[in-house]
Design a protein around this motif. Structure first.
Motif, PDB file in Angstrom:
ATOM      1  N   VAL B 143       0.860  -1.176   0.000  1.00  0.00           N
ATOM      2  CA  VAL B 143       0.000   0.000   0.000  1.00  0.00           C
ATOM      3  C   VAL B 143       0.893   1.221   0.000  1.00  0.00           C
ATOM      4  O   VAL B 143       1.642   1.439   0.943  1.00  0.00           O
ATOM      5  CB  VAL B 143      -0.911   0.035   1.246  1.00  0.00           C
ATOM      6  N   SER B 144       0.842   2.001  -1.077  1.00  0.00           N
ATOM      7  CA  SER B 144       1.674   3.202  -1.089  1.00  0.00           C
ATOM      8  C   SER B 144       0.877   4.385  -0.585  1.00  0.00           C
ATOM      9  O   SER B 144      -0.219   4.660  -1.056  1.00  0.00           O
ATOM     10  CB  SER B 144       2.181   3.507  -2.489  1.00  0.00           C
ATOM     11  N   PRO B 145       1.444   5.096   0.369  1.00  0.00           N
ATOM     12  CA  PRO B 145       0.762   6.272   0.888  1.00  0.00           C
ATOM     13  C   PRO B 145       1.090   7.538   0.102  1.00  0.00           C
ATOM     14  O   PRO B 145       0.610   8.598   0.473  1.00  0.00           O
ATOM     15  CB  PRO B 145       1.307   6.372   2.318  1.00  0.00           C
ATOM     16  N   ALA B 146       1.883   7.467  -0.949  1.00  0.00           N
ATOM     17  CA  ALA B 146       2.315   8.720  -1.574  1.00  0.00           C
ATOM     18  C   ALA B 146       2.526   8.657  -3.078  1.00  0.00           C
ATOM     19  O   ALA B 146       2.606   9.699  -3.708  1.00  0.00           O
ATOM     20  CB  ALA B 146       3.602   9.209  -0.918  1.00  0.00           C
ATOM     21  N   ASN B 147       2.612   7.461  -3.681  1.00  0.00           N
ATOM     22  CA  ASN B 147       2.961   7.399  -5.106  1.00  0.00           C
ATOM     23  C   ASN B 147       1.834   7.933  -5.978  1.00  0.00           C
ATOM     24  O   ASN B 147       0.680   7.566  -5.797  1.00  0.00           O
ATOM     25  CB  ASN B 147       3.212   5.960  -5.546  1.00  0.00           C
ATOM     26  N   THR B 148       2.197   8.764  -6.959  1.00  0.00           N
ATOM     27  CA  THR B 148       1.170   9.251  -7.871  1.00  0.00           C
ATOM     28  C   THR B 148       1.498   8.981  -9.331  1.00  0.00           C
ATOM     29  O   THR B 148       0.675   9.252 -10.188  1.00  0.00           O
ATOM     30  CB  THR B 148       0.960  10.765  -7.697  1.00  0.00           C
TER      31      THR B 148
END
Lengths: 399, 425, 358
Positions: B143-148
């Motif tokens: 789960v990435s909290p920041a990748n866009t």
């Protein structure tokens, strides 16, 4: 010139050879079985692989800086070229092209240029050898620290090209030079003839043995070179350029050969690190990396082959294992609410200072230099101008 | 000389044989390690891998705080399963930022530790490109909290060739992100620019995966939105200043300026230099700069006079306006005595909260890699601190509502209005 | 020690290359052409293009000079230290960064804000300047004592590594002090406000302040080194430390003095940088230090005038490249210039006057 002679004598007896040979066999044997003591995916094994890859670079840089006395602050350039070679010909980066050379069926189906790892090693070494000569050419007339800045400048220029690579498309729209600060990924896993392709996601042991093999080959080459005619020419050049020239040593050829050998080794290591890290990104090639490798060479003992090995192992373990994995847990274990990682590079810097002050000649000084220092000779040319009292050396062991 | 050659040859032979053995050993390991899906456990581990050293350390400290807060609220348990948390660092001292090798090592560490069921990370899209295939092959939920970056989950415009398939060698999804991808943010920014009456827009990006990717998406969609982008320049964060650059875009007649990147890459300097060169220019930015560190003069942000003309987009709406956001704010203020948390704190918090809720829902028998992954991918209509969301078939969050933020009287970003944006091809 | 004859020192090795007069002269001309290439090219393209005048070029050059003064101040510190102990002081850029941070800290302590009156700002900034210079000067002396002096007899590259070590330590101090992102600071002098326009060149307050502080400091340091007793001791030590010692010069304290001066200039540069950019960052010292080192080498390392000239030239190249070619290519252009200068003039622009060659 009496001192010159005494320096050039190599007090190595046949009995010494056998002892060191036995030691070498023991060390190599240990190095080979070493990964069997760890989980195939253990972080420590990963750091060891990293460390061995840096050993190759340190060995190469030691040829340039340690043997030939040409201070190179742009060694990262070779890492970059080596790694980008794998990005170009060992990945799907050029998705339009469909070139497959000696690869197994798993990779055969993928778009892009895919070549066998051994071939890539050769290409990377050749490219870097050429780059080494190109970087070396403008430094031929320069001396001392002017060489340092020109090599530094080359390193920075290559970094800027790596960053701006997406804008450079000399071979057509679909063939940018690099991917810039975005990564070229994934790089093919290493695939050796007659063996199953390695897979770093399942086991790191294969990668370990591959890099160990490269280290052994480079060590052999460097040791042979050191004791050869060209090795003595490098050292003569380092000690006194004018004297070396008047003794008939071809300066241009000798210097360029040092850059060539050093560059090729940087390329080998870079070409290994590409598949190992699985990514090539312009951010990896900062100036601080050149300094990092140089610190290994100097910390180990400038000019000393075994020193470069030890320096690379020590600094990599401090940087990639001791600080992030071991020391990070210390404040927590002591019940302190404090992030050790905030102090990461301060501690790294502090260790550099302490080690250098405690052992100015490095951890494992070159025998020749140790003799000079204990016999009270002055340092190398351009060396410490205030060399009033020579520092004592305690270690003189070197195989 | 000859004896040495012989030694080397035999060494090589031993090494070759050993490599062969390892290749076989490796595939054996996969059976027990990677597939550890069937077992259930009463104690599991969640790892996070974030760059804790160097330029982005403040934001990451806030994120780790958010993660810890979520775990502490639950008392270190998810239902009857006790959950351990370990924070890994994907940066090194020498580099001072995320390091590819360290990222790979963290991912492998997750694979080799059988108790790990979920992995929070990475912070940098570039880093996720490395850890995704590794975790994918081991079937660990990430789960990435920041990748866009667009290409991590889709092949929409802005993605590179081969994306996103190359990150999932097994063909099954294991990666999710709780922040909307750049396609949506790019549209949100363009919609904002249009609404605010911008005609000629100069864009600068920090050349990293996030900044350059977002700028590229904006460039692709600008014409459709009726905006002229006069230039899109990659800037070096370590340049002395951007006065010459500002003079250049002034010559292009730009009336609005967008910096596509993160605060640590020279955002304040470039906004100030552009403002000085083009008086009255309107300034915009994405979530990478939408934080008090840039907007609050007290925290070393932009001066007040300039901040009045600055607006930015974030994928969160006003925290106080919905229950989950309000709860988070109260809890964070109580735990860390900070009532204006860095935006990344909430993403860290929600990433952990999501994982804990999923484990709790599945119960002890599903507290394993396969169970947690299945549960996470099935997330639908979840009420969270970020609002109500679920994951689509790519692992992307269904949140598309962007908040337009301006700078409030206290200097911190203040919610102004909601912008609807959709991903069109 | 018997073999350490003076004639065998580094100076004696130089003569074969210096005698090559023809090559030297050709190099000189090539160098002049090289340095003028960029401005002349863009000057012609401005005149023939729709611009029609040279004001854009003049702006580039003027801003280059004002930017370059800060680099020059740092470069002088590099060159002084190199001149006296032949050490590339990698920590110098970070000493400069600490100078910025100290000044910025003082803004808060002294209560300097945008609301402060002009007199208050001038007095306050003078206090900041003095404190920053004292702090960075002392810091530099301290570093020399701890990290370089114990290694004076060690192999030449050993202190290079302690310098790198200290650079890391100082960066970490900066990181803990003001955090990881660049910090904006109050724009006390309204830096980018234009106060005059001369021939189409807008002169801002920051330009005036940078030049007004840096030029007197550089004149002062030049006079100090060429006229004062202590300056003479520094030059003597730089030329031959052993002979200087025999002449009764206290070599250790002379070296300390050199570090003191270099550090003080870095501190002044730190304050100027903070005022000029209105931003400070723990990493600013790294890039500035790299460029300043480049400037010092470009001018001929060990030579004061050379360091100043190098700083100004790099400032101009940077501005032209930023404005015309694109900021992302600027470092490559600066370093390409450096390599070309080294090819044509292997001792740098003012190389002959350095201690090594003199």
């Amino acid at each position: 010139m009496a001192t010159f002679d005494s320096v050039m004598q190599r007090p190595v007896g046949p009995r010494g050879m056998t002892v060191s040979t036995i030691a070498a066999i023991a060390i190599v044997a240990f190095a080979i079985v070493f990964p069997l003591f760890f989980d195939p995916l253990s972080g420590f094994l990963g750091t060891s692989i990293q460390a061995l890859a840096y050993v190759v670079m340190a060995l190469g840089l030691n040829v340039v800086v340690g043997f030939a006395g040409l201070l190179d602050l742009g060694y990262v350039a070779f890492f970059a070229i080596g790694a980008y070679t794998t990005g170009w010909v060992m990945s799907g980066f050029y998705g339009e092209a469909n070139i497959h050379v000696f690869v197994t069926s798993t990779v055969e189906a993928l778009p892009g240029i895919h070549m066998n790892f051994l071939l890539v090693l050769v290409i990377a070494a050749l490219l870097c050898a050429v780059a080494g000569v190109v970087i070396g050419l403008p430094t031929l007339r320069l001396r001392g620290d002017y060489i340092a800045i020109v090599t530094l400048a080359f390193g920075e220029i290559i970094r800027v090209f790596a960053i701006n690579g997406p804008e450079i498309r000399p071979f057509g729209e679909n063939y940018p030079l690099t991917q810039g600060k975005q990564s070229i990924t994934p790089i093919d896993q290493i695939d050796l003839p007659f063996l199953e392709p390695l897979n770093s996601i399942l086991s790191l042991r294969g990668y370990y043995w591959v890099i160990l093999g490269i280290v052994l080959v480079c060590l052999f080459v460097v040791l042979r070179l050191r004791d050869s005619r060209i090795g003595r020419a490098w050292i003569a050049l380092r000690e006194d350029e004018v004297a070396a020239a008047s003794m008939g040593i071809p300066l241009v050829k000798t210097k360029l050969l040092a850059y060539l050998v050093g560059g090729a080794m940087g390329g080998l290591s870079g070409a290994f690190l590409g598949p190992f890290i699985q990514v090539v990104n312009a951010d990896q090639f900062a100036f601080s990396f050149s300094i990092f490798i140089l610190a290994m060479v100097i910390l180990g003992g400038l000019g000393s082959v075994w020193g470069a090995v030890i320096g690379a192992l020590v600094l990599t373990f401090v940087n990639n294992y001791l600080i992030p994995d071991v020391l990070n847990g210390v404040p927590g274990a002591l019940g302190l609410d404090f992030q050790f990682s905030d102090l990461g590079f301060g501690v790294f810097g502090f260790l550099l200072v302490i080690v250098m002050i405690l052992r100015p000649q490095g951890l494992f000084p070159e025998r020749r230099r140790a003799i000079e220092l204990t016999e009270g000779l002055d340092g190398p040319p351009g060396g410490p101008p205030m060399g009033a009292t020579p520092a004592p050396t305690t270690t003189r062991g070197e195989a | 000389m000859n004896s040495r050659m012989r030694i080397l040859a035999s060494t090589a032979a031993v090494a070759t044989a050993a490599v062969g053995l390892a290749a076989c050993g490796g595939s054996d390991d996969e059976g027990s390690g990677g597939g550890g899906g069937g077992e259930s456990a009463s104690s599991v581990t969640v790892l996070s891998s974030l760059p804790l050293q160097g330029a982005s350390k403040d934001q990451l400290a806030a994120m780790v705080n958010g993660i810890k807060l979520a775990l502490d609220e639950n008392g270190g348990k998810a239902g009857s399963v006790s959950v351990k948390y370990q924070s890994l660092d994907d940066s090194t001292a020498q580099a001072g930022k995320w390091d590819p090798t360290q990222t790979g090592a963290n991912a492998r560490k997750a694979v080799s530790d059988k108790s790990v069921v979920a992995y929070i990370g990475e912070f940098n899209s570039g880093a996720s490109q490395i850890s995704m295939p590794v975790l994918n092959q081991a079937g660990i939920a990430q789960v990435s909290p920041a990748n866009t970056a667009v290409g991590l989950t889709t092949d929409e415009p802005g993605a590179e060739s081969g994306e996103p398939q190359k990150y999932a060698p097994t063909g099954k999804k294991t990666y999710m992100r709780i922040v909307p991808r750049d396609t949506i943010q790019g549209q949100a920014l363009l919609a904002t620019l249009k609404k605010e009456g911008c005609t000629k827009v100069a864009v600068a990006n920090d050349q990293e995966t996030y900044g350059a990717g977002l700028a590229k998406v904006m460039g692709l969609k600008a014409q459709e939105a009726g905006i002229t982008i006069t230039s899109n320049t990659g800037v070096q964060p370590d340049a002395a200043n951007f006065r010459a650059y500002a003079a250049k875009i002034k010559g292009e007649g730009a009336d609005c300026f967008v910096f596509s990147g993160v605060t640590a890459n020279g955002a304040a300097q470039i906004y100030k230099d552009v403002d000085a060169a083009i008086p009255g220019v309107k300034l915009y930015g994405p979530d990478g700069v939408c934080e008090s560190g840039l907007t609050n003069p007290g925290k070393g942000g932009l001066p007040k006079a300039l901040a009045e003309r600055f607006k930015c987009t974030v994928a969160t709406l006003e925290l106080k306006s919905y229950p989950g956001g309000n709860e988070f704010l109260t809890a964070y203020t109580k735990a860390y005595n900070d009532d204006a948390p860095d935006p990344y704190a909430i993403y860290g918090y929600e990433a952990m909260k999501l994982i804990l809720d999923t484990i709790e829902k599945g119960g002890p028998e599903k507290a394993n890699r396969a169970g947690v992954l299945e549960g996470l991918l099935a997330t639908k209509d979840r009420d969270s601190a970020l609002g109500k969301y679920g994951f689509d078939e790519n692992g992307d969050t269904t949140l598309t509502a962007y908040g337009l933020y301006e700078v409030g009287d206290d200097g911190n970003p203040k919610f102004a209005e909601q912008i609807e944006a959709t991903a069109t091809r | 020690m018997a073999t350490n004859t003076p004639a065998a020192g580094p100076r004696a090795r130089r003569f074969p290359l210096l005698n090559d007069q023809g090559r030297e002269r050709a190099g000189q001309w090539a160098l002049i052409i090289l340095l003028l290439a960029l401005p002349v090219y863009y000057g012609i393209s401005d005149l023939t293009g729709d611009q029609g005048n040279l004001s854009r070029l003049a702006t580039n050059l003027f801003e280059g000079v004002s930017n370059g003064t800060i680099l020059a101040l740092i470069a002088v510190g590099y060159t002084l230290v190199y001149g006296i102990i032949e050490l590339i002081n990698f920590a110098h850029g970070d000493v400069f960064m600490i100078g910025s941070f100290v000044s910025v800290g003082l803004f808060g302590t002294l209560g300097l804000t945008l609301a402060t009156g002009p007199l208050g700002v001038v007095v306050g900034l003078l206090v900041c300047l003095i404190v920053a210079m004292v702090v960075t000067g002392s810091l530099n002396v301290l570093i020399e004592r701890v990290a370089y002096r114990p290694l004076r007899d060690a192999p030449k590259l050993a202190p290079l590594i302690t310098a790198v070590g200290f650079s890391f330590i100082l960066q970490n101090v900066g990181l803990l002090w003001l955090g990881g992102s660049p910090k904006s600071i109050p724009d006390l002098i309204r830096a980018q406000e234009t106060i005059a326009t001369v021939l189409g060149v807008e002169i801002s307050r920051a330009d005036i302040v940078a030049i007004a502080v840096a030029v007197p400091l550089m004149i002062a340091i030049t006079l100090f080194i060429s006229r004062s007793r202590m300056g003479k001791a520094m030059r003597a030590t730089a030329q031959d430390p052993d002979a200087a010692r025999l002449m009764g010069i206290k070599v250790d304290s002379t070296i300390s003095l050199t570090f003191m001066l270099g550090g003080m200039l870095a501190g002044a540069a730190g304050l100027l940088y903070a005022l000029y950019q209105t931003n400070v960052w723990y990493f600013q010292g790294f890039q500035a230090g790299l460029l300043a080192f480049t400037a010092a080498v470009m001018g001929g390392i060990g030579n004061l005038r050379g360091a100043v000239a190098g700083g100004l030239i790099i400032g101009c190249i940077q501005q032209i490249a930023d404005n015309r070619i694109g900021t992302q290519w600027t470092p490559a252009i600066v370093f390409a210039y450096l390599i070309l200068i080294m090819v044509f003039r292997p001792r740098g622009l003012f190389g002959e006057q350095t201690r090594e060659a003199g």
